[in-house]
Scaffold this motif. Structure first.
Motif, short mmCIF file in Angstrom:
data_model
loop_
_atom_site.label_atom_id
_atom_site.label_comp_id
_atom_site.label_asym_id
_atom_site.label_seq_id
_atom_site.Cartn_x
_atom_site.Cartn_y
_atom_site.Cartn_z
N ASP A 227 15.48 47.72 -34.19
CA ASP A 227 16.43 46.75 -34.77
C ASP A 227 15.88 45.32 -34.70
OD1 ASP A 227 18.19 48.77 -35.34
OD2 ASP A 227 19.40 48.49 -33.53
N TRP A 228 14.77 45.13 -35.40
CA TRP A 228 14.10 43.82 -35.36
C TRP A 228 14.85 42.80 -36.18
CZ3 TRP A 228 9.93 43.02 -32.20
CH2 TRP A 228 9.33 44.17 -31.64
N HIS A 229 15.05 41.61 -35.63
CA HIS A 229 15.67 40.50 -36.35
C HIS A 229 14.81 39.26 -36.16
CE1 HIS A 229 19.51 42.32 -37.49
NE2 HIS A 229 19.42 42.99 -36.36
N VAL A 230 14.76 38.43 -37.21
CA VAL A 230 14.00 37.18 -37.08
C VAL A 230 14.95 36.07 -36.64
CG1 VAL A 230 12.60 35.45 -38.30
CG2 VAL A 230 12.36 37.89 -38.85
N ALA A 237 13.22 42.39 -31.05
CA ALA A 237 13.84 43.72 -31.04
C ALA A 237 15.21 43.58 -30.40
CB ALA A 237 12.99 44.69 -30.24
N THR A 238 16.26 43.79 -31.18
CA THR A 238 17.60 43.57 -30.62
C THR A 238 18.20 44.84 -30.02
OG1 THR A 238 18.63 43.89 -32.78
CG2 THR A 238 18.07 41.63 -32.18
N THR A 239 17.50 45.98 -30.19
CA THR A 239 17.87 47.18 -29.45
C THR A 239 16.67 47.61 -28.62
OG1 THR A 239 19.44 47.94 -31.11
CG2 THR A 239 18.61 49.60 -29.60
N ARG A 240 16.92 47.83 -27.33
CA ARG A 240 15.84 48.25 -26.43
C ARG A 240 16.32 49.48 -25.66
NH1 ARG A 240 16.52 42.90 -26.61
NH2 ARG A 240 17.67 42.70 -24.66
N THR A 241 15.65 50.59 -25.92
CA THR A 241 16.07 51.85 -25.32
C THR A 241 15.07 52.28 -24.25
OG1 THR A 241 17.01 52.46 -27.45
CG2 THR A 241 16.75 54.23 -25.83
#
Ligand SMILES: [Zn+2]
Length: 531
Positions: A227-230, A237-241
Motif C-alpha cells: 500500500d505505497w503512498h507518496v 508503505a502504509t501497510t506493514r505486515t
C-alpha cells in the motif's frame, strides 16, 4: 598449468564478487530512486504517523502447534526526529489476551536510552511500580530490539544502505511463495537486514532478520511492505505486515502520514530521573528479539535486563525448599518445581529461555550431585513455560507432555537453533517424549511423582498438573497462581477446571506451588465449588 587454472578460478571469483557487489548497489540505488530519490529522502526532518496495529501470538495457542491467539488491537501516534534518530510513540492498546484490558502509554526511544511513561504491561518492574505517575526506563534488551524494529521500517533505511556500500552484500534470490526476489544483505553492528526487492517497481518489498524463537528455534522474521503512498515526494508503505516463519503475527496500517510537520522538542523529553540510571542498548547478539517483541504483543513483557527476573527487585533465581528434596524455583516471573528422587531429578516447567534452564541445571547439579534431570514435565506448551526445554533435552532428559505434546515437541525438537543465545545447536531429535493423556506416575521405588491431565480447561489443551502424594503438594501453572492476592469469591472457569480435575484425579492436595505466584492452601479454593 595448475597455477594458471587456479589464477583463472581466482580471477573469475573476484570478478563475480565484484559484479555481485555492483548488483547489490544497483538494487539499492534503484530502490532509493523508486522511494523518491536520495534528495527527497535526505530532506526528511520529521515523520508523523497515525495508525492501527493488530497482533497475534502463535505460541499462546489453545492447542499445541494450533491456531494463534488474537492478542491485541492498538491505535498509535508516532513522531520521529530523523536527525536525532529519536522516536516517540503514543499508544492505546486494547488487549484480548491473556485478559481483556487497555493500556495507554508512551515510548520515547533515542540512540542511547528508552523511556516508557504509563503502564505498558502486567509484568511491571519495581521502578514502574514505585514511580508516580507510573514510568520506567527501558531495559537494554528492549531498547536494542525497539531500535532494530524502528530502523527496519524507517523510510531512511535504504538511504542508509546507499551511504554504506561496504556493509552490503548479495543476498541471492529468495523465494516468497512462488515469487523469487533479488535480495541484499545489510550488516549493521551484529545484525543483518536482508532486503528483498520487487523486480518491476524496484521497491523494497520485504525486510528480513533471522531470529531465534524459544519454541521454533531458527526462524525468519519479516516485514512485508505494501500500500505505497507518496507523501511529500517520498514513497511510503502504509501497510506493514509482520510474518514469523511465514505466518502473519502483526499488521500495521497507517491512517495518516506527515513529512516535515513541525514537532515540538518537548515531545522527546525523557525526565532526568529515568535517564541517569537507564540501561544502554544491549549487544545485538545477546537480545532474545522474539521474546522481547512478542511478550509485548500480549502486554506481559517484563522490561528487565535479565529476561527471567527484574534486576531492580530480585537478586536472581533461587531455590525455596518446600519439604526435603522438593524445591520451588522462584525469584523470577516464571517458576519451576524440582523434585529429588533416589538417583535422578524431576523438573516441572522450563520457563522463558535455556538461560533460565541452565541456571537450574547448574544449581541442581551442585545441590544434588550425581542426580541428572531425568524427566522434564511441561505443564503446557506456551512459550513462556516451555521455551527452555532444549537445555534439558541436551542433557538427556525425557520430555513429559500432555495430549498433543508428542507430535508437537517432536517437531519443536527437530528444529535447528543455531541462533539460540544460550545454547549451542545440536541434534535433539532422539529426545524421548512421554505423552500423558490422563495420569502418569514417575517413581524411584520410594518417592512418587504424579502427573494428571486437567481437561477440559480454558487455558491450554492437554494441560498437566503435578502432585506429590507423600506431602500432598501440587504444582499448577496458569490456571491458578496460588499465594498471590486474596482468594476470589467464586471460581472462574480456569479455577473450576482445576477443582474438577483434582476431584476426577481422586487426589487430596493440601497445598499447591505455582508456575506463577507462590504456595497456597488448596482447601479454601475447593470450598468455593458450587458458590
Ligand atoms: Zn499459559
Amino acid at each position: 598449468m595448475k597455477r594458471a587454472a587456479f589464477l583463472i578460478a581466482f580471477l573469475l571469483t573476484a570478478v563475480s564478487c565484484a559484479s555481485m557487489q555492483q548488483q547489490s548497489r544497483s538494487h539499492v540505488d534503484r530502490a532509493v530512486q523508486a522511494l523518491g530519490g536520495a534528495e527527497a529522502l535526505g530532506s526528511i526532518k520529521t515523520v508523523a504517523t497515525k495508525g492501527t496495529v493488530r497482533q497475534w501470538e502463535p505460541e499462546q495457542s489453545m492447542t499445541p502447534g494450533g491456531e494463534m491467539r488474537f492478542a491485541c488491537e492498538s491505535t498509535f501516534e508516532a513522531v520521529t526526529d530523523a536527525g536525532a534518530r529519536t522516536t516517540r510513540i503514543d499508544w492505546v492498546r486494547n488487549f484480548a489476551y491473556p485478559a481483556p484490558r487497555t493500556f495507554r502509554y508512551s515510548e520515547v526511544v533515542t540512540p542511547e536510552v528508552g523511556y516508557v511513561a504509563g503502564i505498558d504491561s502486567n509484568g511491571r518492574t519495581k521502578q514502574s511500580m514505585e514511580s508516580n505517575p507510573p514510568a520506567h526506563s527501558m531495559s537494554g534488551l528492549r531498547l536494542t530490539a525497539t531500535q532494530r524494529e524502528l530502523l527496519r521500517v524507517s523510510p531512511l533505511l535504504l538511504l542508509d544502505m546507499q551511504k554504506n556500500p561496504d556493509r552490503l552484500s548479495a543476498g541471492g534470490d529468495l523465494m516468497v511463495g512462488k515469487v523469487s526476489y533479488p535480495a541484499v544483505d545489510y550488516r549493521l553492528g551484529g545484525q543483518t537486514f536482508t532486503v528483498l526487492f520487487d523486480r518491476t517497481s524496484a521497491l523494497p518489498v520485504r525486510i528480513r532478520t533471522l531470529d531465534y524463537d524459544n519454541i521454533w528455534g531458527d526462524v525468519p522474521f519479516d516485514v512485508a511492505l505494501s500500500d505505497w503512498h507518496v507523501v511529500d515526494g517520498v514513497r511510503m508503505a502504509t501497510t506493514r505486515t509482520y510474518e514469523l516463519n511465514g505466518s502473519r503475527v502483526a499488521e500495521v496500517k497507517d491512517t495518516e502520514t506527515k513529512v516535515n510537520a513541525p514537532v515540538g522538542a518537548d515531545r522527546f523529553v525523557i525526565p532526568d530521573a529515568f535517564k541517569i540510571r537507564a540501561s544502554r542498548p544491549a549487544a545485538t547478539d545477546r537480545v532474545p528479539y522474539q521474546w522481547v517483541i512478542r511478550r509485548q504483543f500480549i502486554g506481559v513483557y517484563l522490561d528487565s535486563d535479565a529476561p527471567s527476573y527484574d534486576t531492580r527487585s530480585s537478586a536472581g533465581l533461587r531455590l525455596v525448599e518446600l519439604s526435603p528434596g522438593v524445591q520451588h524455583v522462584t525469584g523470577g516471573s516464571h517458576h519451576s518445581l524440582l523434585v529429588e528422587m533416589r538417583d535422578h531429578l524431576v523438573v516441572f516447567d522450563a520457563p522463558v529461555s535455556d538461560g533460565q534452564s541452565k541456571w537450574l541445571l547448574d544449581t541442581a547439579k551442585a545441590r544434588y550431585p550425581g542426580k541428572p534431570v531425568k524427566y522434564l514435565v511441561l505443564t503446557h506448551h506456551h512459550m513462556d513455560h516451555a521455551g527452555g526445554l532444549r537445555a534439558y533435552a541436551a542433557q538427556g532428559a525425557s520430555i513429559v507432555a500432555g495430549r498433543g505434546g508428542a507430535a508437537h515437541y517432536r517437531r519443536v525438537l527437530a528444529a535447528p537453533f543455531t541462533r539460540n543465545p544460550d545454547l549451542p545447536s545440536r541434534d535433539l531429535r532422539k529426545t524421548p517424549i512421554i505423552e500423558v493423556l490422563d495420569k502418569q506416575v514417575l517413581t524411584d521405588g520410594t518417592r512418587e511423582v504424579h502427573v494428571y491431565a486437567i481437561e477440559p480447561n480454558p487455558h491450554a489443551d492437554g494441560l498437566l498438573i503435578g502432585y506429590l502424594p507423600e506431602t500432598r503438594l501440587g504444582f499448577v501453572t496458569d490456571i491458578w497462581s496460588p499465594g498471590v492476592g486474596a482468594m476470589p469469591d467464586k471460581l472462574d472457569p480456569a479455577l473450576a477446571a482445576l477443582v474438577a480435575g483434582v476431584k476426577r484425579a481422586g487426589i487430596s492436595p493440601a497445598r499447591f506451588a505455582g508456575g506463577h505466584g507462590a504456595v497456597g492452601d488448596y482447601a479454601p479454593l475447593a470450598a468455593l465449588e458450587g458458590k
